[in-house]
Write a protein that holds these residues in place. Structure first.
Motif, PDB file in Angstrom:
ATOM      1  N   HIS A   1       0.817  -1.220   0.000  1.00 10.83           N
ATOM      2  CA  HIS A   1       0.000   0.000   0.000  1.00 10.83           C
ATOM      3  C   HIS A   1       0.849   1.268   0.000  1.00 10.83           C
ATOM      4  O   HIS A   1       0.497   2.274   0.623  1.00 10.83           O
ATOM      5  CB  HIS A   1      -0.970   0.014   1.172  1.00 10.83           C
ATOM      6  N   GLY A   2       1.988   1.217  -0.674  1.00 12.74           N
ATOM      7  CA  GLY A   2       2.839   2.389  -0.820  1.00 12.74           C
ATOM      8  C   GLY A   2       3.752   2.668   0.353  1.00 12.74           C
ATOM      9  O   GLY A   2       4.416   3.704   0.396  1.00 12.74           O
ATOM     10  N   VAL A   3       3.802   1.755   1.308  1.00 12.62           N
ATOM     11  CA  VAL A   3       4.635   1.919   2.499  1.00 12.62           C
ATOM     12  C   VAL A   3       5.647   0.783   2.550  1.00 12.62           C
ATOM     13  O   VAL A   3       5.305  -0.376   2.303  1.00 12.62           O
ATOM     14  CB  VAL A   3       3.778   1.919   3.783  1.00 12.62           C
ATOM     15  N   HIS A   4       6.899   1.104   2.873  1.00 15.48           N
ATOM     16  CA  HIS A   4       7.943   0.088   3.017  1.00 15.48           C
ATOM     17  C   HIS A   4       8.030  -0.325   4.483  1.00 15.48           C
ATOM     18  O   HIS A   4       8.016   0.513   5.383  1.00 15.48           O
ATOM     19  CB  HIS A   4       9.300   0.645   2.564  1.00 15.48           C
ATOM     20  N   TYR A   5       8.073  -1.642   4.707  1.00 13.70           N
ATOM     21  CA  TYR A   5       8.113  -2.207   6.055  1.00 13.70           C
ATOM     22  C   TYR A   5       9.372  -3.030   6.273  1.00 13.70           C
ATOM     23  O   TYR A   5       9.971  -3.526   5.319  1.00 13.70           O
ATOM     24  CB  TYR A   5       6.900  -3.134   6.281  1.00 13.70           C
TER      25      TYR A   5
END
Length: 129
Positions: A43-47
């Motif tokens: 969702h467009g976020v790096h984890y």
């Protein structure tokens, strides 16, 4: 090592793990192009991944977030959004322009297991065995 998606006519047909040098020098005679994707982007976020492989905390370096979502077979690559978009699960679901993922017409209930009911546009509880 990195992940690359083979995209042919806008559809992901293969995902591999390789070094950038391999991709740069690979003589590929099949149609399509290789596009880098991030296994840790959702969702467009790096984890950062937990030890069990699940998504953990958000990375401090969000420049690693690539193309909204990790590519999967059958995903669409939208060149204008520079995003991998999963297949649309139901006709009534709409694309969230921020996350590039599909959202149901009615929010998913909290807790328990539910199946989306396209006919009634609601959620049906799934009985556990």
């Amino acid at each position: 090592m990195a992940h690359f998606a083979k995209v042919n006519q806008g559809t992901v047909v293969k995902v591999i793990v390789a070094e950038q040098e391999f991709i740069d020098n690979y003589v590929d005679t099949s149609p399509g192009e290789w596009i880098k994707t991030s296994y840790n982007t959702y969702h467009g976020v790096h984890y950062v991944r937990n030890e069990d492989g699940s998504l953990g905390e958000q990375s401090e370096d969000q420049s690693k977030a690539l193309r909204k979502n990790f590519a999967g077979l059958g995903f669409t690559y939208d060149i204008e959004r520079d995003a991998f978009i999963p297949p649309k699960p139901y006709p009534s679901w709409t694309l969230n322009e921020t996350t590039c993922d599909w959202e149901p017409p009615v929010a998913h209930p909290l807790g328990g297991l539910y199946d989306s009911n396209e006919e009634t546009q609601s959620w049906d509880a799934v009985e556990s065995e």
